[in-house]
Motif scaffolding. Sequence first.
Motif, PDB file in Angstrom:
ATOM      1  N   GLU A   6       0.855  -1.146   0.000  1.00 51.64           N
ATOM      2  CA  GLU A   6       0.000   0.000   0.000  1.00 51.64           C
ATOM      3  C   GLU A   6       0.886   1.188   0.000  1.00 51.64           C
ATOM      4  O   GLU A   6       2.046   1.084  -0.189  1.00 51.64           O
ATOM      5  CB  GLU A   6      -0.928  -0.004   1.202  1.00 51.64           C
ATOM      6  CG  GLU A   6      -0.277  -0.226   2.495  1.00 51.64           C
ATOM      7  CD  GLU A   6      -0.154   1.011   3.278  1.00 51.64           C
ATOM      8  OE1 GLU A   6      -1.095   1.443   3.902  1.00 51.64           O
ATOM      9  OE2 GLU A   6       0.902   1.581   3.251  1.00 51.64           O
ATOM     10  N   ALA A   7       0.375   2.298   0.079  1.00 51.88           N
ATOM     11  CA  ALA A   7       1.327   3.332  -0.022  1.00 51.88           C
ATOM     12  C   ALA A   7       1.280   4.284   1.090  1.00 51.88           C
ATOM     13  O   ALA A   7       0.398   4.712   1.541  1.00 51.88           O
ATOM     14  CB  ALA A   7       1.129   4.090  -1.286  1.00 51.88           C
ATOM     15  N   PRO A  33       3.195 -10.732  -8.910  1.00 44.87           N
ATOM     16  CA  PRO A  33       2.397  -9.507  -8.779  1.00 44.87           C
ATOM     17  C   PRO A  33       2.790  -8.684  -7.555  1.00 44.87           C
ATOM     18  O   PRO A  33       2.820  -7.450  -7.613  1.00 44.87           O
ATOM     19  CB  PRO A  33       0.956 -10.033  -8.661  1.00 44.87           C
ATOM     20  CG  PRO A  33       0.986 -11.363  -9.335  1.00 44.87           C
ATOM     21  CD  PRO A  33       2.333 -11.928  -8.991  1.00 44.87           C
ATOM     22  N   ILE A  34       3.111  -9.365  -6.468  1.00 48.25           N
ATOM     23  CA  ILE A  34       3.504  -8.645  -5.259  1.00 48.25           C
ATOM     24  C   ILE A  34       4.892  -8.054  -5.413  1.00 48.25           C
ATOM     25  O   ILE A  34       5.195  -6.975  -4.887  1.00 48.25           O
ATOM     26  CB  ILE A  34       3.447  -9.601  -4.041  1.00 48.25           C
ATOM     27  CG1 ILE A  34       2.025 -10.131  -3.872  1.00 48.25           C
ATOM     28  CG2 ILE A  34       3.884  -8.873  -2.785  1.00 48.25           C
ATOM     29  CD1 ILE A  34       0.956  -9.053  -3.764  1.00 48.25           C
ATOM     30  N   LEU A  35       5.760  -8.717  -6.167  1.00 47.73           N
ATOM     31  CA  LEU A  35       7.076  -8.153  -6.435  1.00 47.73           C
ATOM     32  C   LEU A  35       6.941  -6.825  -7.178  1.00 47.73           C
ATOM     33  O   LEU A  35       7.589  -5.835  -6.833  1.00 47.73           O
ATOM     34  CB  LEU A  35       7.906  -9.135  -7.255  1.00 47.73           C
ATOM     35  CG  LEU A  35       9.282  -8.644  -7.712  1.00 47.73           C
ATOM     36  CD1 LEU A  35      10.161  -8.324  -6.510  1.00 47.73           C
ATOM     37  CD2 LEU A  35       9.940  -9.673  -8.615  1.00 47.73           C
ATOM     38  N   LEU A  49       8.022  -3.176  -5.595  1.00 46.68           N
ATOM     39  CA  LEU A  49       8.995  -2.299  -6.233  1.00 46.68           C
ATOM     40  C   LEU A  49       8.384  -0.943  -6.551  1.00 46.68           C
ATOM     41  O   LEU A  49       9.015   0.105  -6.342  1.00 46.68           O
ATOM     42  CB  LEU A  49       9.524  -2.952  -7.512  1.00 46.68           C
ATOM     43  CG  LEU A  49      10.427  -4.173  -7.317  1.00 46.68           C
ATOM     44  CD1 LEU A  49      10.772  -4.799  -8.665  1.00 46.68           C
ATOM     45  CD2 LEU A  49      11.697  -3.799  -6.564  1.00 46.68           C
ATOM     46  N   ALA A  50       7.153  -0.933  -7.047  1.00 46.20           N
ATOM     47  CA  ALA A  50       6.484   0.334  -7.357  1.00 46.20           C
ATOM     48  C   ALA A  50       6.291   1.172  -6.109  1.00 46.20           C
ATOM     49  O   ALA A  50       6.478   2.398  -6.121  1.00 46.20           O
ATOM     50  CB  ALA A  50       5.140   0.064  -8.031  1.00 46.20           C
ATOM     51  N   SER A  51       5.932   0.529  -5.006  1.00 45.20           N
ATOM     52  CA  SER A  51       5.720   1.257  -3.756  1.00 45.20           C
ATOM     53  C   SER A  51       7.022   1.857  -3.233  1.00 45.20           C
ATOM     54  O   SER A  51       7.058   3.007  -2.791  1.00 45.20           O
ATOM     55  CB  SER A  51       5.113   0.325  -2.702  1.00 45.20           C
ATOM     56  OG  SER A  51       3.854  -0.145  -3.113  1.00 45.20           O
ATOM     57  N   LEU A  52       8.098   1.066  -3.285  1.00 41.04           N
ATOM     58  CA  LEU A  52       9.388   1.562  -2.813  1.00 41.04           C
ATOM     59  C   LEU A  52       9.891   2.726  -3.657  1.00 41.04           C
ATOM     60  O   LEU A  52      10.325   3.755  -3.139  1.00 41.04           O
ATOM     61  CB  LEU A  52      10.411   0.428  -2.815  1.00 41.04           C
ATOM     62  CG  LEU A  52      10.262  -0.640  -1.732  1.00 41.04           C
ATOM     63  CD1 LEU A  52      11.153  -1.832  -2.041  1.00 41.04           C
ATOM     64  CD2 LEU A  52      10.596  -0.070  -0.366  1.00 41.04           C
ATOM     65  N   ILE A  53       9.831   2.541  -4.966  1.00 44.78           N
ATOM     66  CA  ILE A  53      10.306   3.605  -5.864  1.00 44.78           C
ATOM     67  C   ILE A  53       9.471   4.863  -5.693  1.00 44.78           C
ATOM     68  O   ILE A  53       9.996   5.983  -5.616  1.00 44.78           O
ATOM     69  CB  ILE A  53      10.273   3.119  -7.323  1.00 44.78           C
ATOM     70  CG1 ILE A  53      11.301   2.009  -7.528  1.00 44.78           C
ATOM     71  CG2 ILE A  53      10.538   4.271  -8.284  1.00 44.78           C
ATOM     72  CD1 ILE A  53      11.182   1.303  -8.865  1.00 44.78           C
ATOM     73  N   SER A  54       8.169   4.697  -5.582  1.00 45.83           N
ATOM     74  CA  SER A  54       7.288   5.848  -5.448  1.00 45.83           C
ATOM     75  C   SER A  54       7.474   6.550  -4.110  1.00 45.83           C
ATOM     76  O   SER A  54       7.308   7.767  -4.022  1.00 45.83           O
ATOM     77  CB  SER A  54       5.831   5.409  -5.601  1.00 45.83           C
ATOM     78  OG  SER A  54       5.607   4.854  -6.872  1.00 45.83           O
ATOM     79  N   PHE A  97      -1.912   4.496  -4.319  1.00 44.96           N
ATOM     80  CA  PHE A  97      -1.133   3.689  -3.375  1.00 44.96           C
ATOM     81  C   PHE A  97      -1.742   3.654  -1.984  1.00 44.96           C
ATOM     82  O   PHE A  97      -1.602   2.656  -1.274  1.00 44.96           O
ATOM     83  CB  PHE A  97       0.308   4.203  -3.313  1.00 44.96           C
ATOM     84  CG  PHE A  97       1.126   3.790  -4.493  1.00 44.96           C
ATOM     85  CD1 PHE A  97       1.771   2.569  -4.520  1.00 44.96           C
ATOM     86  CD2 PHE A  97       1.235   4.605  -5.599  1.00 44.96           C
ATOM     87  CE1 PHE A  97       2.515   2.168  -5.614  1.00 44.96           C
ATOM     88  CE2 PHE A  97       1.980   4.225  -6.708  1.00 44.96           C
ATOM     89  CZ  PHE A  97       2.616   2.998  -6.716  1.00 44.96           C
ATOM     90  N   PHE A  98      -2.423   4.719  -1.576  1.00 51.69           N
ATOM     91  CA  PHE A  98      -3.072   4.728  -0.268  1.00 51.69           C
ATOM     92  C   PHE A  98      -4.423   4.040  -0.321  1.00 51.69           C
ATOM     93  O   PHE A  98      -5.038   3.801   0.704  1.00 51.69           O
ATOM     94  CB  PHE A  98      -3.271   6.162   0.197  1.00 51.69           C
ATOM     95  CG  PHE A  98      -2.286   6.630   1.218  1.00 51.69           C
ATOM     96  CD1 PHE A  98      -2.716   7.302   2.351  1.00 51.69           C
ATOM     97  CD2 PHE A  98      -0.944   6.421   1.047  1.00 51.69           C
ATOM     98  CE1 PHE A  98      -1.817   7.748   3.298  1.00 51.69           C
ATOM     99  CE2 PHE A  98      -0.034   6.865   1.974  1.00 51.69           C
ATOM    100  CZ  PHE A  98      -0.472   7.527   3.119  1.00 51.69           C
TER     101      PHE A  98
END
Length: 328
Positions: A19-20, A150-152, A156-161, A185-186
């Motif tokens: 999540e974000a 899918p979780i990978l 990665l998208a969450s970390l980069i963002s 993300f939220f």
Amino acid sequence: MPSSRSGSRTSADTLGFLEAPVSSPVSEPAASPRTVGRLDAWLLASRPKTLSAAAAPVFVGTAMAVARDAFAPLPALAALTGALLIQVGTNLANDYYDFVRGGDRPDRLGPVRVTQSGLIPPETVKRGAALVFGVAVLVGAYLVAVGGWPILLVGLASLISGVAYTGGPYPLAYHGLGDLFVFVFFGLVAVAGTYYVQALELRPEVLWGGMAMGALNTAILVVNNLRDVETDAEAGKRTLAVMLGVRRTKVEYVALLFLAWAAPPVGIVFFGWGRGSLLAWASLPLAWAPLCRVLRYTDARELNPALGGTARLVAAYGILLAAGLALG
């Protein structure tokens, strides 16, 4: 437009591995720099009061798994832990990058930023963010083992963002993309990712729950950016509030609250939610005070309580919606 000038303040805007945002921002009152101990300074930097916005979507996603008899305690706990870690890491990254970009100024109205106030050296804050993100990666490795590629990708998208929100060559918060980022993300990613690591499937009703949480978490960011609209514009930080102007940003806030309150009945009619989801409406009284402040304020300082009120609304709504969905 409010006459008071407030410093730019990035919300606690991105949740975690699954999540974000938002941005949020969130429920801390304004404060002045002061001499504090080392531990207290790091607590200020982590902004613990923002963590309710990170946790609420995970509760909703888990409740939906419970309703489908798919509850898995270890993945659920890992999703929550990863979310909180990424939230803290993002808070630290925002503290550092807003300072080095000139977004945080001495006249800001929000809570103390440890980098700008000199409580912690900038490079130390940067290293702290990297450390927290690193621990989140370890938690994420377990979730990838459970949920697969899918979780990978989500992780990665969450970390980069989380870093790109205010860092990198094209910081999202400085180009009007913060609201969309928090909503995705939220909300969508947070709820859907939490559900997926338990049920190993994705359903439309889960995405609708993500929409509800995304709307409310974005509302936190809207209040934050509305408060800072003048100085953000002067600093070259083109948030969506700067682009829309004060009046239309108020309309955005009202629309986001409306989406959240419309979610349970629409979910019941079109997505098979149980009637217990209407329990979320019990949080409606908490919306009144921040809504009135947003619509009627004349000084930007009046929006600091609205930030806290909106954050409390998110927490209450998320908990009540989760309880209603699980029972339903």
